[in-house]
Design an enzyme around this catalytic site. Structure first.
Site, mmCIF file in Angstrom:
data_model
loop_
_atom_site.group_PDB
_atom_site.id
_atom_site.type_symbol
_atom_site.label_atom_id
_atom_site.label_comp_id
_atom_site.label_asym_id
_atom_site.label_seq_id
_atom_site.Cartn_x
_atom_site.Cartn_y
_atom_site.Cartn_z
ATOM 1 N N TYR A 1 -10.199 -8.162 11.810
ATOM 2 C CA TYR A 1 -9.583 -7.511 10.801
ATOM 3 C C TYR A 1 -9.538 -8.191 9.418
ATOM 4 O O TYR A 1 -9.118 -9.479 9.898
ATOM 5 C CB TYR A 1 -8.174 -6.673 11.350
ATOM 6 C CG TYR A 1 -7.244 -6.075 10.363
ATOM 7 C CD1 TYR A 1 -7.560 -4.617 10.007
ATOM 8 C CD2 TYR A 1 -6.450 -6.539 9.253
ATOM 9 C CE1 TYR A 1 -6.715 -4.047 9.044
ATOM 10 C CE2 TYR A 1 -5.976 -5.906 8.408
ATOM 11 C CZ TYR A 1 -5.957 -4.646 8.191
ATOM 12 O OH TYR A 1 -5.537 -3.983 7.138
ATOM 13 N N HIS B 1 -38.888 20.677 -14.691
ATOM 14 C CA HIS B 1 -38.833 19.566 -15.707
ATOM 15 C C HIS B 1 -37.914 20.514 -16.757
ATOM 16 O O HIS B 1 -38.087 20.138 -18.216
ATOM 17 C CB HIS B 1 -40.294 19.410 -16.260
ATOM 18 C CG HIS B 1 -41.141 18.676 -15.230
ATOM 19 N ND1 HIS B 1 -41.010 17.286 -14.707
ATOM 20 C CD2 HIS B 1 -42.140 19.430 -14.795
ATOM 21 C CE1 HIS B 1 -41.906 17.145 -13.884
ATOM 22 N NE2 HIS B 1 -42.592 18.089 -13.590
ATOM 23 N N GLN C 1 -7.448 -2.727 3.274
ATOM 24 C CA GLN C 1 -6.522 -1.814 2.697
ATOM 25 C C GLN C 1 -7.055 -1.162 1.324
ATOM 26 O O GLN C 1 -6.693 0.023 1.130
ATOM 27 C CB GLN C 1 -5.003 -2.784 2.062
ATOM 28 C CG GLN C 1 -4.090 -2.008 1.657
ATOM 29 C CD GLN C 1 -2.964 -2.902 1.724
ATOM 30 O OE1 GLN C 1 -2.231 -3.388 2.518
ATOM 31 N NE2 GLN C 1 -2.578 -3.175 0.365
ATOM 32 N N SER D 1 -11.134 25.952 -27.493
ATOM 33 C CA SER D 1 -11.037 24.981 -28.199
ATOM 34 C C SER D 1 -9.800 24.568 -28.705
ATOM 35 O O SER D 1 -9.235 25.882 -29.027
ATOM 36 C CB SER D 1 -12.451 24.728 -29.201
ATOM 37 O OG SER D 1 -12.060 23.862 -30.187
ATOM 38 N N SER E 1 0.739 -1.193 -0.034
ATOM 39 C CA SER E 1 0.085 -0.050 0.119
ATOM 40 C C SER E 1 0.947 1.274 0.128
ATOM 41 O O SER E 1 0.412 2.453 0.272
ATOM 42 C CB SER E 1 -1.016 -0.021 1.234
ATOM 43 O OG SER E 1 -0.108 -0.017 2.548
ATOM 44 N N ASN F 1 -3.188 -3.023 13.139
ATOM 45 C CA ASN F 1 -4.482 -3.009 13.031
ATOM 46 C C ASN F 1 -5.247 -1.447 13.512
ATOM 47 O O ASN F 1 -5.718 -0.873 13.014
ATOM 48 C CB ASN F 1 -5.280 -4.100 13.567
ATOM 49 C CG ASN F 1 -4.797 -5.371 12.821
ATOM 50 O OD1 ASN F 1 -4.375 -5.273 11.692
ATOM 51 N ND2 ASN F 1 -5.402 -6.501 13.245
ATOM 52 N N ASN G 1 -15.417 27.384 -23.233
ATOM 53 C CA ASN G 1 -16.177 26.204 -22.694
ATOM 54 C C ASN G 1 -16.217 26.214 -21.149
ATOM 55 O O ASN G 1 -14.967 26.399 -20.514
ATOM 56 C CB ASN G 1 -15.100 24.653 -23.249
ATOM 57 C CG ASN G 1 -15.229 24.640 -24.736
ATOM 58 O OD1 ASN G 1 -16.569 25.349 -25.421
ATOM 59 N ND2 ASN G 1 -14.507 24.325 -25.234
#
Length: 486
Positions: free
Chosen positions: A309, A149, A314, A269, A22, A103, A277
């Site tokens: 655990y 709407h 993870q 653009s 990790s 843990n 944009n």
């Protein structure tokens, strides 16, 4: 160097290590792990489980590692830091993990990350609320069309619309603060899940880290990730609100013509030089979808996890990091964009009466003249095909009713008159909008004071943690982490 393969022969397979490591995401909690290490060592020392002769080299090593940055190698940040501390502190460093498991360590780090990120989010939401209220005050009289709407429905005010945004954000702020209360509790001292035979002052540890209390049951402390899911939910809820605002900005910048986007929050653009944009708003809208996916992923991982655990946890951590970082950035960017966007109130006012948007008001006025609402609804429905006084008069005569006064009809056709007639609580009249602004500005000030108080309390606790480290080391711990002798 691995510090946790006691009964296993050889090193972990390279691909298996890549799969299970990790480290890529652990950088998010490196400094929190340092705080956890400092607090745990102080707790061990206070309980007499290590001596000051052991504590001093460990604390010095922790501070050095902090300033060196994230170590490389190992399965995770906890193992990498511990291995580096053992290198620096020698045999004393091998005592640091006494009465602790990865843990309860990771659970504490995640809560610290979530806590600070939610405080950041609270400040960001306060700023966004202030921006919305300021813009509402700036455009308190601006009339605009309201939609249902996505069709022209009734005239309203831009200020009323912006206050609606504010109130949505306020509920997100409240959810953020509610989650903070449950998250700011300390799991440290629970060990793997069944506690530890070493007596520890868990409340002391929690106080050092600025927590409001402890997660009491040791198994719950290490095996629960509902706080993580709740943090992602809060992030997602905010993003859903931001996405709705972003969607309207995108629409309003198109054929609606209601806004002029700030140059800083738009793009051109690559081929069409005339384009402006709404890319920033579009990305916010897209990230709301991404966080919805993060929330679903976290819940899917968690849903069938047996106690206590499991390493599956993870895979939830990056979802937490990503969600909280994304929502904080998006919230800050949206505040900046809304502060600078130019509202084209002339276009809004010109379109406010489109689609015979005053129809409901005419029906309401007919009711005031004694016409039952459903009949008034039918009359105005016929009137919408040709909204003129002559046609209204004709329809009412056909219904056997006394026609509405022509001056009253003219007032009903004036969108400014219509919005000012909504004097009910929360309505669109100037009087009601002023009252809403006053109430919300007062609430904003109180909320800002509350968040500042929380941040100050945590800051004082961490300062006390470092003061205790200084006392043990017999000098002043500088920002660099070096100890300056008195």
């Amino acid at each position: 160097m691995s510090v946790v393969r006691s009964r296993l022969k050889g090193e972990m397979d390279r691909l298996a290590l890549t799969l299970t490591s990790s480290l890529e995401h652990d950088r998010n909690i490196f400094f929190y792990d340092i705080l956890v290490d400092l607090a745990h060592v102080l707790t061990l020392l206070k309980a007499g489980h290590i001596s000051s002769e052991d504590a001093i080299p460990i604390l010095k090593a922790i501070l050095e590692v902090r300033d060196e940055g994230m170590p490389e190698g190992g399965e995770d940040v906890h193992e990498a830091i511990e291995a580096r501390i053992i290198e620096k502190a020698g045999s004393a460093g091998m005592k640091m993990h006494t009465a602790r498991s990865r843990n309860d360590e990771i659970a504490t780090c995640l809560r610290l990350f979530a806590r600070d990120s939610l405080l950041h989010l609270a400040y960001s939401l306060l700023n966004l609320r202030e921006v919305l209220l300021n813009r509402a005050e700036e455009y308190i009289d601006a009339v605009m069309p309201g939609f249902t709407h996505l069709q022209y429905a009734q005239p309203t005010k831009l200020s009323h619309h912006l206050i609606a945004y504010h109130d949505m954000i306020t509920r997100d702020f409240q959810r953020c603060m509610d989650a903070f209360k449950r998250i700011n509790l300390c799991p440290l001292g629970s060990a793997a899940f069944a506690s530890t035979p070493f007596q520890l002052d868990r409340h002391y540890t929690a106080k050092l880290l600025g927590f409001d209390g402890i997660v009491e049951n040791s198994e719950d402390a290490t095996a629960s990730r509902d706080f993580l899911i709740e943090s992602i939910f809060v992030s997602t809820s905010v993003m859903l609100t931001l996405s709705r605002i972003a969607e309207e900005i995108i629409l309003w910048a198109s054929e609606f013509g209601f806004v002029e986007l700030p140059d800083e929050y738009a793009s051109s653009s690559s081929i069409m030089p005339q384009k402006k944009n709404p890319d920033v708003a579009e990305i916010v809208r897209a990230k709301a979808g991404k966080l919805t996916g993060n929330l679903m992923a976290a819940m899917a991982i968690y849903k069938a996890m047996p106690l206590s655990y499991n390493r599956d946890f993870q895979e939830m951590n990056p979802l937490l990091y990503d969600s909280l970082q994304c929502v904080n950035l998006s919230c800050d960017v949206m505040a900046g964009m809304l502060e600078k966007v130019k509202f084209r109130t002339d276009v809004m006012e010109e379109k406010a009466g489109r689609g015979f948007s005053v129809a409901t008001h005419i029906a309401d006025e007919l009711v005031k003249l004694g016409v039952p609402f459903r009949k008034a609804h039918r009359i105005v429905g016929r009137l919408s095909l040709n909204p003129s006084y002559e046609n209204l008069k004709k329809i009412m005569e056909e219904e056997g009713l006394e026609p509405m006064d022509e001056e009253n009809f003219k007032r009903c056709m004036d969108v400014k008159e219509v919005v000012e007639a909504r004097k009910n609580i929360g309505g669109t009249s100037k009087e009601e909008i002023r009252q809403m602004l006053e109430d919300r500005l007062s609430a904003l000030e109180k909320d800002a004071d509350m968040v500042a108080g929380l941040a100050e309390r945590i800051s004082r606790a961490l300062e006390e943690l470092y003061r205790e480290v200084e006392m043990i080391l017999g000098g002043t711990v500088e920002k660099s982490g070096k100890v300056k002798s008195e």
